[in-house]
Motif scaffolding. Sequence first.
Motif, mmCIF file in Angstrom:
data_model
loop_
_atom_site.group_PDB
_atom_site.id
_atom_site.type_symbol
_atom_site.label_atom_id
_atom_site.label_comp_id
_atom_site.label_asym_id
_atom_site.label_seq_id
_atom_site.Cartn_x
_atom_site.Cartn_y
_atom_site.Cartn_z
ATOM 1 N N ASP A 36 0.827 -1.345 0.022
ATOM 2 C CA ASP A 36 0.030 -0.084 0.099
ATOM 3 C C ASP A 36 0.706 1.384 -0.091
ATOM 4 O OD1 ASP A 36 -2.240 -1.584 0.123
ATOM 5 O OD2 ASP A 36 -2.077 -1.637 2.338
ATOM 6 N N ALA A 37 2.017 1.553 0.508
ATOM 7 C CA ALA A 37 2.796 2.646 1.000
ATOM 8 C C ALA A 37 4.161 2.101 1.249
ATOM 9 C CB ALA A 37 2.029 3.426 2.144
ATOM 10 N N THR A 38 5.121 3.215 1.225
ATOM 11 C CA THR A 38 6.413 3.284 2.044
ATOM 12 C C THR A 38 6.130 4.265 2.958
ATOM 13 O OG1 THR A 38 7.311 2.717 -0.253
ATOM 14 C CG2 THR A 38 8.763 3.733 1.758
ATOM 15 N N VAL A 39 6.721 3.585 4.295
ATOM 16 C CA VAL A 39 6.873 4.273 5.515
ATOM 17 C C VAL A 39 8.351 4.681 5.935
ATOM 18 C CG1 VAL A 39 6.143 4.198 7.915
ATOM 19 C CG2 VAL A 39 4.697 3.464 6.544
ATOM 20 N N GLU A 40 8.561 6.076 6.086
ATOM 21 C CA GLU A 40 9.958 6.311 6.450
ATOM 22 C C GLU A 40 9.937 6.592 7.898
ATOM 23 O OE1 GLU A 40 13.086 9.916 6.208
ATOM 24 O OE2 GLU A 40 11.678 9.751 4.595
ATOM 25 N N LEU A 41 10.713 6.030 8.806
ATOM 26 C CA LEU A 41 10.930 5.817 10.019
ATOM 27 C C LEU A 41 11.406 7.229 10.728
ATOM 28 C CD1 LEU A 41 12.744 2.543 10.906
ATOM 29 C CD2 LEU A 41 10.199 3.016 10.638
ATOM 30 N N ALA A 42 10.562 7.763 11.507
ATOM 31 C CA ALA A 42 10.693 9.070 12.025
ATOM 32 C C ALA A 42 11.846 8.968 13.278
ATOM 33 C CB ALA A 42 9.267 9.812 12.765
ATOM 34 N N GLU A 43 11.912 7.963 13.796
ATOM 35 C CA GLU A 43 12.871 7.842 15.009
ATOM 36 C C GLU A 43 13.280 6.404 14.926
ATOM 37 O OE1 GLU A 43 10.275 8.358 18.286
ATOM 38 O OE2 GLU A 43 8.506 7.959 16.951
ATOM 39 N N ASP A 44 14.412 6.132 15.928
ATOM 40 C CA ASP A 44 15.110 4.818 15.853
ATOM 41 C C ASP A 44 13.846 3.865 16.484
ATOM 42 O OD1 ASP A 44 17.266 5.841 15.123
ATOM 43 O OD2 ASP A 44 18.429 5.765 17.016
ATOM 44 N N VAL A 45 13.844 2.684 16.167
ATOM 45 C CA VAL A 45 12.760 1.630 16.941
ATOM 46 C C VAL A 45 13.494 0.285 17.487
ATOM 47 C CG1 VAL A 45 10.633 0.202 16.715
ATOM 48 C CG2 VAL A 45 11.042 2.697 15.466
ATOM 49 N N PRO A 46 13.609 0.047 18.544
ATOM 50 C CA PRO A 46 14.244 -1.199 18.957
ATOM 51 C C PRO A 46 13.456 -2.554 18.264
ATOM 52 C CG PRO A 46 13.626 0.361 20.822
ATOM 53 C CD PRO A 46 12.986 0.915 19.740
ATOM 54 N N PHE A 47 14.624 -3.293 18.328
ATOM 55 C CA PHE A 47 13.894 -4.734 17.937
ATOM 56 C C PHE A 47 12.949 -5.076 18.887
ATOM 57 C CE2 PHE A 47 14.281 -9.260 19.292
ATOM 58 C CZ PHE A 47 13.989 -9.583 17.949
ATOM 59 N N GLY A 48 11.992 -5.654 18.110
ATOM 60 C CA GLY A 48 10.658 -6.253 18.873
ATOM 61 C C GLY A 48 9.653 -5.299 19.217
ATOM 62 N N HIS A 49 10.008 -3.922 18.964
ATOM 63 C CA HIS A 49 9.082 -2.962 18.991
ATOM 64 C C HIS A 49 8.204 -2.622 17.782
ATOM 65 C CE1 HIS A 49 10.341 -1.210 23.263
ATOM 66 N NE2 HIS A 49 11.204 -2.346 22.906
ATOM 67 N N LYS A 50 6.896 -1.741 17.874
ATOM 68 C CA LYS A 50 6.075 -1.683 17.049
ATOM 69 C C LYS A 50 6.445 -0.026 16.336
ATOM 70 C CE LYS A 50 3.030 -1.911 20.364
ATOM 71 N NZ LYS A 50 4.136 -2.230 21.252
ATOM 72 N N ILE A 76 -0.308 9.569 16.331
ATOM 73 C CA ILE A 76 0.750 8.646 16.109
ATOM 74 C C ILE A 76 0.973 8.721 14.740
ATOM 75 C CG2 ILE A 76 2.063 6.456 16.098
ATOM 76 C CD1 ILE A 76 0.174 5.710 18.792
ATOM 77 N N ASP A 77 1.968 9.162 13.799
ATOM 78 C CA ASP A 77 2.028 9.320 12.556
ATOM 79 C C ASP A 77 2.721 7.919 12.180
ATOM 80 O OD1 ASP A 77 1.268 11.939 12.189
ATOM 81 O OD2 ASP A 77 2.968 12.879 12.700
ATOM 82 N N PRO A 78 2.490 7.561 10.752
ATOM 83 C CA PRO A 78 3.208 6.787 10.171
ATOM 84 C C PRO A 78 4.684 6.731 10.259
ATOM 85 C CG PRO A 78 1.491 7.388 8.729
ATOM 86 C CD PRO A 78 1.523 8.385 9.586
ATOM 87 N N GLY A 79 5.459 5.419 10.633
ATOM 88 C CA GLY A 79 6.756 5.667 10.612
ATOM 89 C C GLY A 79 7.312 5.900 12.246
ATOM 90 N N GLU A 80 6.378 6.166 13.170
ATOM 91 C CA GLU A 80 6.637 6.505 14.455
ATOM 92 C C GLU A 80 6.439 5.279 15.429
ATOM 93 O OE1 GLU A 80 4.102 9.720 16.131
ATOM 94 O OE2 GLU A 80 5.225 10.929 15.132
ATOM 95 N N TRP A 81 7.396 5.125 16.363
ATOM 96 C CA TRP A 81 7.554 3.997 17.289
ATOM 97 C C TRP A 81 6.248 4.064 18.167
ATOM 98 C CZ3 TRP A 81 10.909 4.912 22.262
ATOM 99 C CH2 TRP A 81 11.002 3.678 23.214
ATOM 100 N N VAL A 82 5.690 3.020 18.227
ATOM 101 C CA VAL A 82 4.550 2.708 19.043
ATOM 102 C C VAL A 82 4.669 2.106 20.412
ATOM 103 C CG1 VAL A 82 2.047 1.939 19.028
ATOM 104 C CG2 VAL A 82 3.036 2.634 16.985
#
Length: 104
Positions: A36-50, A76-82
Motif C-alpha cells: 500500500d505505501a512506503t513508511v519512513e521511520l521518524a525515529e529509532d525503533v528497537p528490535f521487537g517494538h512496533k 501517532i504518524d506513520p513511521g513513528e515508534w508505538v
Amino acid sequence: MKGAVLDDLGLHMAEADNVLTAIADLEAGMEISSDDATVELAEDVPFGHKVALVPIEPGDTVVKYGEPIGEAVEPIDPGEWVHTHNCESARGRGDRDASEGEVA
C-alpha cells in the motif's frame, strides 16, 4: 509463517494490523515498503517494538497480530515508534471489561 516480512525489517502479521514489529534495531530515516505505501521511520525503533503503518489518532485501537492490543493516547504518524509513551495497553487490565475495552 503467518504474516509478511517487509524489507527484511518488520513483520506485518495480519491484514488488519496498523503496526508492524521490528525484526532488527531500526534507525530513523529507514524506509519500509508494503503493497500500500512506503513508511519512513521518524525515529529509532528497537528490535521487537512496533512501528505505525498508518496515522493513528488518540482513542484509536492499536492492532497487532490481528488483535487489539492497546489504544493511542496521542496522535501517532506513520513511521513513528508505538510504545508506552503514545499507546496504553488494553491487555491484562483489571480496570477494563475485556469484552468491550471499557473501564470497569
